[in-house]
Design an enzyme around this catalytic site. Structure first.
Site, PDB file in Angstrom:
ATOM      1  N   GLY A  21       0.824  -1.195   0.000  1.00 48.60           N
ATOM      2  CA  GLY A  21       0.000   0.000   0.000  1.00 48.60           C
ATOM      3  C   GLY A  21       0.853   1.237   0.000  1.00 48.60           C
ATOM      4  O   GLY A  21       2.042   1.209  -0.331  1.00 48.60           O
ATOM      5  N   GLY A  22       0.223   2.359   0.367  1.00 49.98           N
ATOM      6  CA  GLY A  22       0.949   3.618   0.347  1.00 49.98           C
ATOM      7  C   GLY A  22       1.934   3.756   1.483  1.00 49.98           C
ATOM      8  O   GLY A  22       2.863   4.559   1.398  1.00 49.98           O
ATOM      9  N   MET A  23       1.738   2.962   2.565  1.00 50.79           N
ATOM     10  CA  MET A  23       2.607   3.123   3.728  1.00 50.79           C
ATOM     11  C   MET A  23       3.500   1.931   3.979  1.00 50.79           C
ATOM     12  O   MET A  23       4.583   2.072   4.542  1.00 50.79           O
ATOM     13  CB  MET A  23       1.760   3.400   4.972  1.00 50.79           C
ATOM     14  CG  MET A  23       1.009   4.708   4.918  1.00 50.79           C
ATOM     15  SD  MET A  23       0.132   5.032   6.470  1.00 50.79           S
ATOM     16  CE  MET A  23      -1.019   3.656   6.490  1.00 50.79           C
ATOM     17  N   GLY A  24       3.048   0.737   3.620  1.00 48.29           N
ATOM     18  CA  GLY A  24       3.834  -0.434   3.962  1.00 48.29           C
ATOM     19  C   GLY A  24       3.625  -1.570   2.995  1.00 48.29           C
ATOM     20  O   GLY A  24       2.997  -1.433   1.943  1.00 48.29           O
ATOM     21  N   VAL A  26       3.292  -6.111   2.902  1.00 50.00           N
ATOM     22  CA  VAL A  26       3.130  -7.392   3.598  1.00 50.00           C
ATOM     23  C   VAL A  26       3.700  -8.477   2.685  1.00 50.00           C
ATOM     24  O   VAL A  26       3.350  -8.563   1.507  1.00 50.00           O
ATOM     25  CB  VAL A  26       1.647  -7.681   3.912  1.00 50.00           C
ATOM     26  CG1 VAL A  26       1.509  -9.018   4.633  1.00 50.00           C
ATOM     27  CG2 VAL A  26       1.057  -6.565   4.760  1.00 50.00           C
ATOM     28  N   LYS A  41       5.020  -7.705   8.085  1.00 47.56           N
ATOM     29  CA  LYS A  41       4.467  -6.412   7.710  1.00 47.56           C
ATOM     30  C   LYS A  41       5.453  -5.341   8.159  1.00 47.56           C
ATOM     31  O   LYS A  41       5.825  -5.307   9.337  1.00 47.56           O
ATOM     32  CB  LYS A  41       3.100  -6.192   8.374  1.00 47.56           C
ATOM     33  CG  LYS A  41       2.400  -4.908   7.956  1.00 47.56           C
ATOM     34  CD  LYS A  41       1.016  -4.825   8.603  1.00 47.56           C
ATOM     35  CE  LYS A  41       0.270  -3.583   8.163  1.00 47.56           C
ATOM     36  NZ  LYS A  41      -1.098  -3.513   8.772  1.00 47.56           N
ATOM     37  N   ASP A 136     -11.556   1.258  12.506  1.00 44.94           N
ATOM     38  CA  ASP A 136     -11.318   1.182  11.066  1.00 44.94           C
ATOM     39  C   ASP A 136     -11.875  -0.122  10.515  1.00 44.94           C
ATOM     40  O   ASP A 136     -11.253  -0.781   9.683  1.00 44.94           O
ATOM     41  CB  ASP A 136      -9.819   1.289  10.766  1.00 44.94           C
ATOM     42  CG  ASP A 136      -9.552   1.546   9.281  1.00 44.94           C
ATOM     43  OD1 ASP A 136     -10.469   2.036   8.585  1.00 44.94           O
ATOM     44  OD2 ASP A 136      -8.432   1.247   8.811  1.00 44.94           O
TER      45      ASP A 136
END
Length: 458
Positions: A21-24, A26, A41, A136
């Site tokens: 994704g945009g941050m990390g 897996v 992760k 979330d």
């Protein structure tokens, strides 16, 4: 990707990328010494310099490490790479999340949705018991895998923005920030992230149920601002598809704008859903209550959607509570909505609240005693000691016949009964002892009847 393996060489071997994704990212990996498949992760290099992102990542590790149930993705280890990026070691799951499952297969049957939601309630119940609010929840964070016996198993993922009661760093929960997915966030969470509690997770589960059954979310918009307005102002669209009676009412209650009208915890929600959950529905609902340490006797029955809070709902009518646009625009401008101030209405059920004043009866007035007092009590017993009973007489005036005598003497009382077997005449026919004898000249005393010998004057 594979240079990450060199940074943790000797412990994990990187196999393949599972998602980015945009941050990390897996990745699937294998524990070298245990030969155990795991998921790693970690944050991307460009995110390491963002303190808020690093704190959110660390928060997920701390929150997930506290949870041990089968409905939460377990965390087995945490660490830091040589470049300072934190990483989390989790169990490797095989399956699909509900977002991809919905996109590929379309809407799901109600029975399937209920089974998934009951399992999600059990996973969330454990988190809530530890004081963690997910904040979330969405279909992408509910993962469908299988148990060893092949039965479906739902796992709750991504506690990255979970709210704990002991948090002191408010950078992740400040009012100005929007953390989470706006389409699944409750109205109070959209106004202030700090205002989210377990009832915000209940709202998110309601949105998920709606979307899984209808194939679309209840609210959609082109921007966050428009989404916030629709969530706060628009009534929930009706579920216009065949479903068991009462299921839609559960979804609508989860999506109440005012948190006080929703299910107050996931145990209440699970109890309401259990009637649609097949043989294991009641069992899972009971497990949710045990995890939250709530006695089952305190939960509403499975057929009870909610306690009526208005007069119309108390009589069985359906009431839609839609906030006014003026009040909601004020709330979105930063004002605080006054919630939960519901006046208690006492219903008498058609009975009059006035009580009639009791009418005085003859029992409340003094009743004259028909038997002459105080002579009747002491004379009833021929023994001299029986005459001395002054305590039984409440009259203040002294009564001559009630005074104890030293020796047996004729009783100077107008009671003619002195011998056994003789009958006393009625009091009304007795000679009036209070009438004084006339000082007339003596007359010869004729003997006529035996009753005359009972007169004590002769």
């Amino acid at each position: 990707m594979y240079e990450v393996g060199s940074l943790i060489a000797g412990k994990y071997r990187i196999d393949r990328v599972l998602g980015q994704g945009g941050m990390g990212m897996v990745v699937a990996a294998t524990h070298v010494q245990l030969n155990q498949p795991v998921a790693l992760k970690f944050l991307l290099d460009e995110m390491i310099g963002e303190p808020t992102i690093v704190e959110r990542f660390s928060r997920e590790a701390r929150a997930s490490a506290q949870l041990r149930g089968e409905h939460v993705c377990k965390v087995s280890d945490v660490g830091t790479l040589d470049n300072g990026a934190p990483y989390i070691v989790m169990e490797l799951l095989t399956g699909r999340d509900l977002a991809s499952l919905l996109a590929g297969n379309g809407p799901m049957p109600v029975a399937t949705v209920v089974d998934y939601m009951l399992q999600a309630c059990l996973g969330l119940g454990e988190a809530h018991a530890h004081g963690l609010v997910h904040r979330d929840l969405k279909p992408a964070n509910l993962f469908l895998t299988q148990r060893p016996d092949g039965s479906p198993l739902i796992k709750v993922l991504d506690f990255g923005i979970a709210k704990a009661p002991t948090d002191t760093n408010m950078s992740l929960t400040r009012t100005a920030s929007v953390m989470g997915s706006p389409g699944y966030m409750s109205p109070e969470q959209l106004r202030s992230a700090r205002g989210a509690d377990v009832r915000s997770d209940v709202w998110s589960l309601g949105v998920i149920m709606y979307e899984l059954v209808a194939g679309r979310p209840p609210f959609s918009a082109e921007s966050i601002t428009e989404m916030a307005l629709r969530v706060a102002m628009d009534p929930t669209p009706q579920l216009a598809m065949p479903m068991p009676p009462g299921f839609d009412a559960i979804v609508y209650r989860c999506l109440e704008k005012d948190p006080s009208y929703r299910f107050q915890d996931v145990a209440q929600l699970a109890r309401a859903l259990s009637q649609f959950g097949g043989p294991r529905g009641s069992e899972i609902a009971s497990a949710v209550a045990r995890v939250l340490h709530i006695p089952e006797v305190a939960l509403p029955g499975p057929n009870v959607v909610g306690t009526p809070t208005t007069l119309s709902s108390a009589t069985g009518a359906t009431t839609t509570r839609t906030p006014s646009r003026k009040g909601l625009f004020a709330a979105l401008a930063g004002l605080v909505l006054v919630g939960g101030g519901v006046a208690a209405v006492a219903l008498t059920g058609g009975r009059s609240t006035e009580q009639a004043t009791p009418t005085p009866t003859s029992a409340s007035a003094p009743v004259p005693v028909a038997v002459p007092a105080p002579v009747a009590v002491p004379v009833a017993v021929p023994a001299p000691a029986a005459v001395a009973v002054p305590a039984a007489v409440a009259a203040p005036a002294p009564v001559p016949v009630a005074v104890p005598v030293a020796a047996p003497a004729p009783v100077a009382a107008p009671v003619p009964v002195t011998a056994a077997g003789s009958a006393a005449p009625p009091p009304a026919t007795h000679v009036d002892v209070a009438k004084p004898a006339k000082p007339a000249k003596p007359k010869p005393l004729p003997v006529k009847k035996p009753e005359d010998f009972g007169d004590s004057r002769f």
